[in-house]
Design a protein around this motif. Structure first.
Motif, PDB file in Angstrom:
ATOM      1  N   LEU A  21      58.328  31.055  51.595  1.00 25.12           N
ATOM      2  CA  LEU A  21      58.555  31.407  50.196  1.00 25.12           C
ATOM      3  C   LEU A  21      57.243  31.327  49.416  1.00 25.12           C
ATOM      4  O   LEU A  21      56.907  32.236  48.654  1.00 25.12           O
ATOM      5  CB  LEU A  21      59.611  30.480  49.575  1.00 25.12           C
ATOM      6  N   GLU A  22      56.518  30.235  49.604  1.00 28.34           N
ATOM      7  CA  GLU A  22      55.247  30.058  48.897  1.00 28.34           C
ATOM      8  C   GLU A  22      54.287  31.202  49.197  1.00 28.34           C
ATOM      9  O   GLU A  22      53.621  31.709  48.291  1.00 28.34           O
ATOM     10  CB  GLU A  22      54.623  28.704  49.246  1.00 28.34           C
ATOM     11  N   ARG A  23      54.223  31.630  50.458  1.00 25.84           N
ATOM     12  CA  ARG A  23      53.349  32.757  50.815  1.00 25.84           C
ATOM     13  C   ARG A  23      53.826  34.045  50.132  1.00 25.84           C
ATOM     14  O   ARG A  23      53.020  34.805  49.592  1.00 25.84           O
ATOM     15  CB  ARG A  23      53.305  32.951  52.329  1.00 25.84           C
ATOM     16  N   SER A  41      54.549  24.999  36.441  1.00 24.34           N
ATOM     17  CA  SER A  41      54.254  25.913  35.330  1.00 24.34           C
ATOM     18  C   SER A  41      55.380  26.937  35.229  1.00 24.34           C
ATOM     19  O   SER A  41      56.058  27.249  36.214  1.00 24.34           O
ATOM     20  CB  SER A  41      52.920  26.623  35.565  1.00 24.34           C
ATOM     21  N   ILE A  42      55.555  27.461  34.045  1.00 17.82           N
ATOM     22  CA  ILE A  42      56.588  28.479  33.830  1.00 17.82           C
ATOM     23  C   ILE A  42      56.283  29.718  34.673  1.00 17.82           C
ATOM     24  O   ILE A  42      57.187  30.368  35.180  1.00 17.82           O
ATOM     25  CB  ILE A  42      56.741  28.807  32.327  1.00 17.82           C
ATOM     26  N   THR A  43      55.001  30.026  34.846  1.00 22.40           N
ATOM     27  CA  THR A  43      54.607  31.185  35.650  1.00 22.40           C
ATOM     28  C   THR A  43      55.061  31.025  37.093  1.00 22.40           C
ATOM     29  O   THR A  43      55.626  31.952  37.681  1.00 22.40           O
ATOM     30  CB  THR A  43      53.074  31.372  35.600  1.00 22.40           C
ATOM     31  N   ASN A  44      54.833  29.849  37.659  1.00 27.38           N
ATOM     32  CA  ASN A  44      55.244  29.619  39.049  1.00 27.38           C
ATOM     33  C   ASN A  44      56.764  29.588  39.184  1.00 27.38           C
ATOM     34  O   ASN A  44      57.317  30.107  40.153  1.00 27.38           O
ATOM     35  CB  ASN A  44      54.629  28.331  39.583  1.00 27.38           C
ATOM     36  N   LEU A  45      57.445  28.982  38.209  1.00 29.25           N
ATOM     37  CA  LEU A  45      58.910  28.991  38.237  1.00 29.25           C
ATOM     38  C   LEU A  45      59.444  30.418  38.178  1.00 29.25           C
ATOM     39  O   LEU A  45      60.394  30.763  38.877  1.00 29.25           O
ATOM     40  CB  LEU A  45      59.476  28.193  37.058  1.00 29.25           C
ATOM     41  N   GLN A  46      58.824  31.235  37.326  1.00 27.51           N
ATOM     42  CA  GLN A  46      59.268  32.620  37.186  1.00 27.51           C
ATOM     43  C   GLN A  46      59.082  33.396  38.485  1.00 27.51           C
ATOM     44  O   GLN A  46      59.926  34.215  38.850  1.00 27.51           O
ATOM     45  CB  GLN A  46      58.521  33.315  36.047  1.00 27.51           C
ATOM     46  N   LYS A  47      57.997  33.125  39.214  1.00 19.86           N
ATOM     47  CA  LYS A  47      57.777  33.785  40.504  1.00 19.86           C
ATOM     48  C   LYS A  47      58.934  33.488  41.454  1.00 19.86           C
ATOM     49  O   LYS A  47      59.444  34.387  42.129  1.00 19.86           O
ATOM     50  CB  LYS A  47      56.469  33.303  41.142  1.00 19.86           C
ATOM     51  N   VAL A  48      59.334  32.218  41.509  1.00 25.35           N
ATOM     52  CA  VAL A  48      60.418  31.817  42.407  1.00 25.35           C
ATOM     53  C   VAL A  48      61.747  32.419  41.934  1.00 25.35           C
ATOM     54  O   VAL A  48      62.518  32.956  42.732  1.00 25.35           O
ATOM     55  CB  VAL A  48      60.499  30.277  42.513  1.00 25.35           C
ATOM     56  N   ALA A  49      62.007  32.352  40.627  1.00 29.35           N
ATOM     57  CA  ALA A  49      63.248  32.905  40.080  1.00 29.35           C
ATOM     58  C   ALA A  49      63.341  34.404  40.360  1.00 29.35           C
ATOM     59  O   ALA A  49      64.400  34.906  40.761  1.00 29.35           O
ATOM     60  CB  ALA A  49      63.339  32.627  38.580  1.00 29.35           C
ATOM     61  N   THR A  50      62.239  35.104  40.172  1.00 30.33           N
ATOM     62  CA  THR A  50      62.221  36.548  40.416  1.00 30.33           C
ATOM     63  C   THR A  50      62.468  36.848  41.892  1.00 30.33           C
ATOM     64  O   THR A  50      63.235  37.750  42.228  1.00 30.33           O
ATOM     65  CB  THR A  50      60.872  37.153  39.962  1.00 30.33           C
ATOM     66  N   PHE A  51      61.832  36.082  42.768  1.00 27.45           N
ATOM     67  CA  PHE A  51      62.021  36.306  44.203  1.00 27.45           C
ATOM     68  C   PHE A  51      63.495  36.201  44.589  1.00 27.45           C
ATOM     69  O   PHE A  51      64.010  37.025  45.339  1.00 27.45           O
ATOM     70  CB  PHE A  51      61.195  35.304  45.023  1.00 27.45           C
ATOM     71  N   ASP A  57      67.234  29.211  34.027  1.00 25.71           N
ATOM     72  CA  ASP A  57      68.311  28.259  33.771  1.00 25.71           C
ATOM     73  C   ASP A  57      68.970  27.828  35.076  1.00 25.71           C
ATOM     74  O   ASP A  57      69.267  26.659  35.273  1.00 25.71           O
ATOM     75  CB  ASP A  57      69.378  28.859  32.856  1.00 25.71           C
ATOM     76  N   TYR A  58      69.182  28.776  35.960  1.00 31.41           N
ATOM     77  CA  TYR A  58      69.803  28.438  37.242  1.00 31.41           C
ATOM     78  C   TYR A  58      68.893  27.491  38.028  1.00 31.41           C
ATOM     79  O   TYR A  58      69.355  26.478  38.554  1.00 31.41           O
ATOM     80  CB  TYR A  58      70.089  29.699  38.058  1.00 31.41           C
ATOM     81  N   LEU A  59      67.599  27.795  38.095  1.00 30.12           N
ATOM     82  CA  LEU A  59      66.676  26.925  38.824  1.00 30.12           C
ATOM     83  C   LEU A  59      66.654  25.525  38.231  1.00 30.12           C
ATOM     84  O   LEU A  59      66.572  24.534  38.957  1.00 30.12           O
ATOM     85  CB  LEU A  59      65.256  27.495  38.819  1.00 30.12           C
TER      86      LEU A  59
END
Length: 157
Positions: A21-23, A41-51, A57-59
């Protein structure tokens, strides 16, 4: 369930490891596992949420309605009859009504009791509130409030 646990569950459903996932989302190795002890960071959270095609909110564990609906959707038989689907939809509506009837809970006082960083932030920002429609453990409250504080600070609110 913690943020990292929720991400692990999502990764499991996609049959990928946290390292994969990180890759895929261009995060340094070991980043997600460190989120148990630090605020991402919100940016990193958004990357995971988008993936995973889920909300922030769910995360953060703030949208338990999604948990119920996703669990139900995962168990729907594609050959279900119209009657069975009607029963499922009635159950979903019942759960939606249950969750919307709950009075919001302010997580900030709970988190401030269990974490010095949150307590210090609240002392400086006495009007800071974080309302949710479900109960959660003190650890989950601290994690969610810390993530919200980070967003609050990044956006100069």
């Amino acid at each position: 369930m913690s943020l990292v646990s929720r991400i692990k569950e999502l990764a499991k459903t996609q049959k990928i490891t946290i390292a994969e996932l990180e890759r895929k989302v261009d995060l340094p190795n070991g980043t997600i596992r460190r989120w148990d002890a630090s605020v991402p960071s919100i940016t990193n959270l958004q990357k995971v949420a988008t993936f995973f095609n889920v909300s922030l909110d769910y995360l953060a564990g703030r949208n338990r309605n999604s948990d119920v609906i996703e669990a139900i959707a995962a168990h729907i038989n594609p050959d279900a009859t119209a009657e069975e689907l009607a029963e499922i939809l009635a159950y979903i509506e019942e759960r939606r009504k249950f969750y919307t009837q709950q009075a919001p809970v302010d997580l900030v006082p709970v988190a401030a009791e269990h974490d010095e960083v949150v307590a210090a932030f609240v002392a400086e920002n006495p009007d800071f509130k974080y309302l949710v429609n479900e109960t959660m453990s003190a650890d989950e409250a601290v994690s969610a409030v810390k993530a919200f504080i980070e967003i609050y600070k990044q956006n100069n609110l």
